[in-house]
Design a protein around this motif. Structure first.
Motif: not given
Length: 713
Positions: A474-478, A578-583, A601-602, A608-615
């Motif tokens: 499972p991928i944790v999305t933040k 690969a266990s981390l994705m930063v977008i 990832v995952g 695994s985690a996916c980080v959504l960086l927002y402006a």
């Protein structure tokens, strides 16, 4: 009623009549308004109410009003800038008109004593009522009986010319009914003045929408819920369904190779041999979809099937099993992908799975891409032409003219929405010499929402792999604001120190003044400096092929800890470690694209985690639409639910890609709100083709013209 004037004379009005007409004709063609029916279907963006005169004493501040008044003063002022100031009086009050752009002809019309009809936004000020750059004309003549339409237009095509062209086209166009009695759509009815309700026909609907009565509820025109709008949307959806049903029926008359299981020399079919050597078992969904495809391939008519499956659901192995059935029967198969990276991943898998099985029969897997050296390319072309290449994997290079298949029976297209109509048609022509068409299997990792599949893919059979293989992590999305980027970089350092690998995705390669986004090159430099001792790679679409290949090899082998990339890694890249994705700037992406990226990832055993960086904006907040999109990513991992929300937010273009080249997208109907009309069109289209084929042909010709071909590829 005299034509309206304005403060800025139109170019067409200054040019000689012939030249003006020529410019306008070119502009009409630019808008695709070639036929009378095209003009009849060119509907207004909005309407202006010139049917009534408002007294100045009754005009409300901020309202657009039409007044009839006499000019009491008119003078050119030079300070603070050159402007024309005109005072008018309608007997109930006065209003000052201001023009910053004007010509002597306007001053003449606006002379003291002139009686004018003036339309503009009324504003109250310290010095009284004012209008800035209103429309004006000499008073006189009857008021219009209908609202004045304002049409979408382009340079060289003034509204008066366009209005006249539409009125003329409405009179000439054949608007006779193409919906047979008993098959009318479920739309509302017009209510006449005597209270009787009657069905809204096409001519009545179009006449009304071009010149609606002033008492109509404007909200029903703006939200397209008026019966006249409903009638148009129903007819448009029916034309689309008819076109696709015609395509399906025409294809059923064509012939394709029958690809049953014909065992090779050792007696066991290739697909069974492949199943025996795979290091994993198929899911129930993969087996079900495989059987649907096998049943199609065993028929003598061309398969046109769309294989949908979420990221990581195992579409590639299903396509390999389908290819085995073609090769078992002694035919060739082609697998085409939109990017070299994705094609290479497919090639590596196919080589590993199939080459040992094909060796016994002297056949092999060939590789065709644009950047190949001449010697290698010539060798591959010879293998394809001789038939020794049982499977050909590559990019669009597979469909080039010099690629001559001995006997292509199955064409597999991955990420089909990235290929244009012409490319898919070219692949279908590769079997023309045999008087047949190859079977087509189109794959997509972007789940198509049900309404979109019903509408734009009505000519295809759809198979869905609706479960993931066991063992997917499972991928944790933040969601994290870009002001906390330093924390994210610290997290990356910890992941790499633990032996894991990281993707960092940027939306642009170069700086853009329009979009203030970090570019991949700058991010690569920043991360390289922040993570000493860590190999940070860079990957983008403009890199030479060999360089891309080298970077991917380093990342896949585990030597490279962080890969900074553009969306070139959106599909096909498979690195289990690969266990981390930063977008970065996640708010700039569509949901479906974010979901695709997250699926990189995952793929291994690690959490695994996916980080959504927002402006954020100046106030530290992100826009509401962007927030809604990003919230959906956190709430669900269901690709179909994400696709449904993406359709609501971004519209169908996100999913369809080049399939709809030629402006074949729906112009009037809305898949989010007009599902009942789409259901009616789906049911009505086959009935109409069976009972009233001539009516169906006329209906498609009216609505789609030459664009119907784009819905059939």
């Amino acid at each position: 009623m005299p034509a309206a004037s304005s403060a800025v004379p139109r170019a067409a009005a200054r040019a000689p009549a012939k030249a003006g007409a020529s410019v306008a004709q070119k502009a009409l063609h630019k808008l695709g308004l070639l036929r009378d029916i095209d003009l009849a279907l060119h509907l207004p963006l909005r309407y202006e109410d010139e049917t009534r005169i408002t007294l100045l004493r009754n005009a409300r501040d901020g309202e657009v009003a039409q007044i009839e008044a006499t000019v009491t003063s008119s003078e050119v002022q030079l300070r603070p800038r050159r402007m024309l100031k005109v005072m008018v009086d309608d007997g109930t009050g006065t209003c000052e008109l201001t023009f910053f752009s004007f010509y002597p002809s306007h001053q003449k019309t606006l002379a003291v004593g002139a009686r004018l009809r003036i339309r503009g936004e009324v504003k109250g000020g310290f010095w009284g009522r004012q209008m800035l750059h209103p429309q004006f004309r000499v008073a006189g003549g009857e008021l219009p009986a209908a609202l004045t339409p304002v049409y979408p237009t382009t340079a060289g095509l003034p509204q008066p010319y366009l209005r006249r062209a539409v009125v003329s086209a409405l009179q000439r166009a054949d608007l006779s009914e193409t919906l047979p009695p008993g098959l009318e759509p479920p739309v509302g009815r017009f209510t006449s003045k005597n209270g009787l309700q009657r069905l809204c026909g096409l001519r009545e609907a179009l006449t009304f929408l071009h010149h609606p009565a002033p008492d109509v509820a404007l909200a029903t025109l703006e939200d397209h819920s008026h019966p006249a709008w409903q009638r148009l949307k129903a007819e448009e959806l029916l034309a689309q369904q008819l076109s696709q049903q015609q395509s399906r029926r025409a294809r059923d008359q064509l012939r394709a190779p029958v690809l049953g299981s014909r065992p090779l020399q050792n007696g066991q079919p290739l697909h069974e041999q492949l199943l025996a050597v795979l290091p994993f078992g198929l899911t129930a969904a993969q087996r079900r979809v495989g059987e649907e495809i096998a049943a199609d391939l065993a028929r003598p008519v061309p398969m046109h099937r769309l294989l949908q499956g979420d990221v990581g659901s195992g579409k590639t192995v299903v396509s390999a099993l389908a290819a085995c059935r073609a090769m078992d029967a002694g035919w060739q198969c082609a697998l085409m992908a939109p990017t070299e990276i994705l094609a290479e991943q497919h090639f590596a898998k196919m080589i590993g799975w199939l080459e040992p099985l094909l060796a016994a029969s002297g056949r092999r897997v060939a590789w065709l891409v644009g950047g190949q050296k001449k010697k290698e390319r010539s060798a591959m072309l010879a293998l394809v032409e001789s038939g020794e290449a049982a499977l050909v994997v590559g990019t669009h290079a597979v469909i080039q003219e010099q690629v001559r298949f001995k006997n292509l029976a199955l064409a597999i297209i991955d990420e089909q929405h990235r290929f244009g109509v012409a490319q898919r048609l070219e692949l279908r022509r590769k079997l023309e010499a045999h008087g047949m068409e190859p079977h087509m299997l189109m794959m997509s990792a972007t789940p198509i929402p049900r309404t979109l599949a019903m509408s734009y893919y009505a000519d295809l059979d759809v198979s869905v792999i609706d479960e993931l293989p066991p063992g997917r992590t499972p991928i944790v999305t933040k969601l994290i604001a870009d002001s906390r980027k330093d924390e994210v970089i610290e997290r990356i350092g910890a992941q790499v120190a633990a032996g894991r690998q990281v993707y960092w995705v940027c939306p642009l390669i170069e700086e853009s003044e329009a979009l203030d986004l970090s570019n991949a090159t700058a991010t690569h430099a920043e991360l390289s400096e922040a993570l000493p001792g860590v190999m940070v790679g860079l990957l983008h679409s403009r890199m030479p092929s060999a360089e891309k290949k080298a970077v991917m090899a380093l990342f896949a082998s585990g030597q490279m800890g962080v890969l900074v990339s553009t969306t070139v890694i959106e599909v096909g890249v498979d690195v289990p470690n690969a266990s981390l994705m930063v977008i970065e700037h996640a708010e700039r992406f569509g949901l479906s694209q974010l979901h695709q990226l997250r699926g990189r990832v995952g793929r291994g055993a690690a959490a695994s985690a996916c980080v959504l960086l927002y402006a954020t904006n100046d106030s530290g907040r992100v826009g509401e639409t962007a927030k809604e999109r990003l919230r959906a990513m956190v709430e669900t991992h269901d690709g179909f639910e994400i696709a449904r929300r993406d359709l609501e937010i971004r519209g169908p273009g996100e999913f369809l890609g080049a399939r709809q080249s030629g402006d074949a997208l729906l112009r009037f109907a809305d898949l989010a709100t007009d599902t009942h009309l789409l259901e009616w069109a789906r049911v009505t289209a086959p009935l109409m083709l069976d009972r009233y084929p001539e009516w169906a042909d006329r209906h498609v010709a009216r609505w789609l013209g030459g664009r119907a071909d784009y819905l059939k590829a």
